[in-house]
Write a protein that holds these residues in place. Structure first.
Motif, short mmCIF file in Angstrom:
data_model
loop_
_atom_site.label_atom_id
_atom_site.label_comp_id
_atom_site.label_asym_id
_atom_site.label_seq_id
_atom_site.Cartn_x
_atom_site.Cartn_y
_atom_site.Cartn_z
N PRO A 23 0.84 -1.21 0.00
CA PRO A 23 0.00 0.00 0.00
C PRO A 23 0.88 1.26 0.00
N THR A 24 0.28 2.39 -0.33
CA THR A 24 1.02 3.64 -0.43
C THR A 24 1.20 4.29 0.95
N TYR A 25 2.00 5.35 0.96
CA TYR A 25 2.22 6.12 2.20
C TYR A 25 0.90 6.70 2.72
N ALA A 26 0.04 7.11 1.82
CA ALA A 26 -1.25 7.68 2.24
C ALA A 26 -2.14 6.64 2.91
N GLN A 27 -1.89 5.37 2.62
CA GLN A 27 -2.74 4.31 3.17
C GLN A 27 -2.22 3.74 4.49
N ILE A 28 -0.91 3.51 4.61
CA ILE A 28 -0.38 2.89 5.83
C ILE A 28 0.76 3.68 6.45
N GLY A 29 1.01 4.87 5.95
CA GLY A 29 2.02 5.73 6.56
C GLY A 29 3.43 5.22 6.40
N ILE A 30 4.21 5.30 7.47
CA ILE A 30 5.64 5.01 7.41
C ILE A 30 5.94 3.57 7.06
N TRP A 31 4.98 2.66 7.27
CA TRP A 31 5.20 1.26 6.93
C TRP A 31 5.35 1.06 5.42
N ALA A 32 4.80 1.96 4.63
CA ALA A 32 4.91 1.83 3.17
C ALA A 32 6.37 1.91 2.70
N PRO A 33 7.12 2.97 3.02
CA PRO A 33 8.53 2.98 2.61
C PRO A 33 9.38 1.92 3.30
N ILE A 34 9.01 1.53 4.54
CA ILE A 34 9.76 0.48 5.23
C ILE A 34 9.65 -0.85 4.47
N LEU A 35 8.43 -1.21 4.08
CA LEU A 35 8.22 -2.44 3.32
C LEU A 35 8.91 -2.37 1.96
N LEU A 36 8.86 -1.20 1.35
CA LEU A 36 9.53 -1.02 0.07
C LEU A 36 11.03 -1.25 0.21
N LEU A 37 11.62 -0.70 1.25
CA LEU A 37 13.05 -0.89 1.51
C LEU A 37 13.38 -2.36 1.74
N PHE A 38 12.54 -3.04 2.52
CA PHE A 38 12.80 -4.44 2.85
C PHE A 38 12.84 -5.31 1.60
N PHE A 39 11.81 -5.18 0.75
CA PHE A 39 11.76 -6.05 -0.43
C PHE A 39 12.78 -5.63 -1.48
N ARG A 40 13.19 -4.36 -1.46
CA ARG A 40 14.28 -3.95 -2.35
C ARG A 40 15.58 -4.62 -1.93
N ILE A 41 15.79 -4.76 -0.63
CA ILE A 41 16.99 -5.45 -0.14
C ILE A 41 16.95 -6.93 -0.53
N VAL A 42 15.77 -7.56 -0.43
CA VAL A 42 15.63 -8.95 -0.84
C VAL A 42 15.95 -9.10 -2.33
N GLN A 43 15.47 -8.15 -3.13
CA GLN A 43 15.80 -8.15 -4.56
C GLN A 43 17.31 -8.11 -4.76
N GLY A 44 17.97 -7.23 -4.02
CA GLY A 44 19.41 -7.08 -4.16
C GLY A 44 20.17 -8.35 -3.80
N ILE A 45 19.73 -9.02 -2.73
CA ILE A 45 20.38 -10.28 -2.33
C ILE A 45 20.22 -11.33 -3.42
N GLY A 46 19.01 -11.41 -4.00
CA GLY A 46 18.77 -12.38 -5.07
C GLY A 46 19.62 -12.12 -6.29
N LEU A 47 19.68 -10.86 -6.74
CA LEU A 47 20.47 -10.54 -7.92
C LEU A 47 21.97 -10.68 -7.63
#
Length: 455
Positions: free
Chosen positions: A108-132
């Protein structure tokens, strides 16, 4: 080798090549999709703010985190790739990348869940990086170690086209959605479709990779290691790499700089530069990058084949030099003739599609030839991914800052590209003096095979 064994080896090579290519396309699609969308969507939906510059910087900051995570993936998968096998690690990297990309499409977006939105985005971006981080080395080695010496440059360049094809696919899907949908619909849900498509592609890629055999060179190395197990003390591949190849590691990382800098300037930052600084439509900018990637797909195997004939270091070094020098005329044309979209496209297509292809198409065989099979997965992954943190992950941020402090003029950025290129050329020359380029060996092998068939 009898005809039956030769036929089996050829079949395994073709299977390894197809699986590595298809898997690489998916992995790079996932990774580049984030980069394409970062400056177009994430700054608005996950890092909203009144200052457009700060929002863009935050979005590119999450992009950079994927590069920071890649060395960790390279170390983890490199270790098990050198001890357990290349094939098994490639199955895991595909699962990680595909799963993380699909998950981003549901955040969900920042407008929907607030600070958890960028936190989740950061987490899965890190997972992407580990995979690649674990994907690149394994995909390259599946073809490099399965191919005959005389054609390793060509065959190990084929998985490299997964990068350009992944960029074509990512840019094409986002461009198509952007063209078909209104800006509101694209920002609301359209961009998510591009991320969700990764799940389907990962299933197909996993099926293909499951039917590939391990590389002959790895199997031979494992048999040798098993025979010597009782007399040799086991050493971690990373420790063994750093102990035996300290200077070569640094030299390869320096040679890698132009690839990461040049790609992220022309493939990632140029989208933001063309739309924000030159006010070009988003679809025009995406189309320019996509056409460059199409041309690059043709030139990557071309340069790989040339490297087999004239030498890997020679092709890599000249490619690095021409790429670095091309930044100045390219940005001059973009800035001066921004009202002529065809000239703008040429300013991206020629440097990116031809000069960068010489670097990227040769890199896989060039770096692989610097290390032995015992530590090769770990070594090339460590070099590629660690250098990528600075060369790749930070480049969009550095490019944004250099352009902004110069009032929108790109000349400081061009100097940055030139400096990276000159460093790469110097390191390439050092490597060429310390590692046989295998051209003489390849020619001798080809001549020997021909003589055997005649007799």
């Amino acid at each position: 080798m009898n005809s039956s064994e030769h036929g089996q080896a050829r079949t395994n090579l073709h299977r390894a090549t197809i699986s590595s290519l298809f898997g690489s396309i998916i992995e790079w699609y996932d990774f580049f999709l984030y980069g394409v969308v970062a400056g177009l969507v994430f700054d608005k939906l996950y890092f909203p703010g009144e200052n457009e510059f700060i929002s863009t910087m935050l979005a590119y900051g999450t992009f950079a985190l994927g590069f920071v995570a890649r060395p960790l993936g390279g170390i983890i998968f490199g270790h098990f790739g050198d001890t357990v096998g290349r094939k098994k690690m490639l199955m895991l990297t595909l699962l990680l990348m595909g799963g993380a990309t699909v998950a981003i499409g549901f955040i969900p977006t920042y407008a929907q869940i607030g600070i958890w939105a960028p936190i989740l985005l950061l987490f899965f971006r890190i997972v992407q990086g580990i995979g690649l981080g674990g994907e690149w080395g394994g995909a390259v080695l599946m073809t490099y170690e399965s191919a005959p010496q005389a054609r390793r440059g060509f065959f190990s360049s084929i998985p490299q086209t997964g990068m350009s094809l992944g960029l074509v696919l990512a840019s094409g899907v986002v461009g198509l959605l952007s063209w078909q949908l209104s800006n509101e619909a694209f920002l609301s849900w359209g961009w998510r479709v591009a991320f969700l498509l990764s799940g389907l592609m990962a299933l197909v890629g996993g099926y293909i990779r499951n039917h590939v055999s391990e590389t002959p060179e790895f199997e031979a190395m494992k048999q040798k290691a098993t025979a010597a197990k009782s007399t040799e003390k086991p050493v971690l591949p990373l420790v063994d790499t750093l102990r035996r190849y300290p200077r070569m590691i640094l030299a390869c990382m320096g040679a890698r700089m132009i690839d990461g800098v040049f790609f992220n300037v022309f493939g990632v930052y140029s989208l933001n530069y063309l739309t924000r600084e030159l006010d070009l439509p988003r679809t025009h900018a995406l189309l320019g990058v996509m056409m460059s990637a199409v041309l690059m797909t043709c030139f990557i195997p071309f340069w790989g084949a040339v490297a087999d004939r004239v030498g890997k270091a020679r092709v890599y070094g000249l490619g690095a030099l021409f790429a670095a020098l091309s930044a100045f005329p390219a940005f001059y044309v973009m800035q001066t003739f921004s009202d002529n979209i065809y000239l703008v496209w040429l300013a991206i297509i020629i440097p990116f599609g031809i000069f960068h292809a010489a670097v990227f198409g040769t890199m896989s065989s060039f770096f692989s030839s610097c290390f032995d099979a015992k530590v090769r997965y770990t070594a090339i992954s460590f070099v590629y991914q660690l250098a990528g943190v600075v060369a790749g992950g930070l480049t969009p941020i550095i490019a944004t800052v250099l352009t902004d402090i110069n009032g929108g003029d790109p000349w400081l950025l061009c100097l940055y590209v030139l400096a990276a290129g000159l460093l790469s050329v110097a390191c390439t020359r050092w490597i060429a003096r310390h590692v046989p380029d295998q051209v003489t060996y390849a020619r001798n092998e080809t001549a020997g095979a021909a003589q055997t068939s005649i007799s």
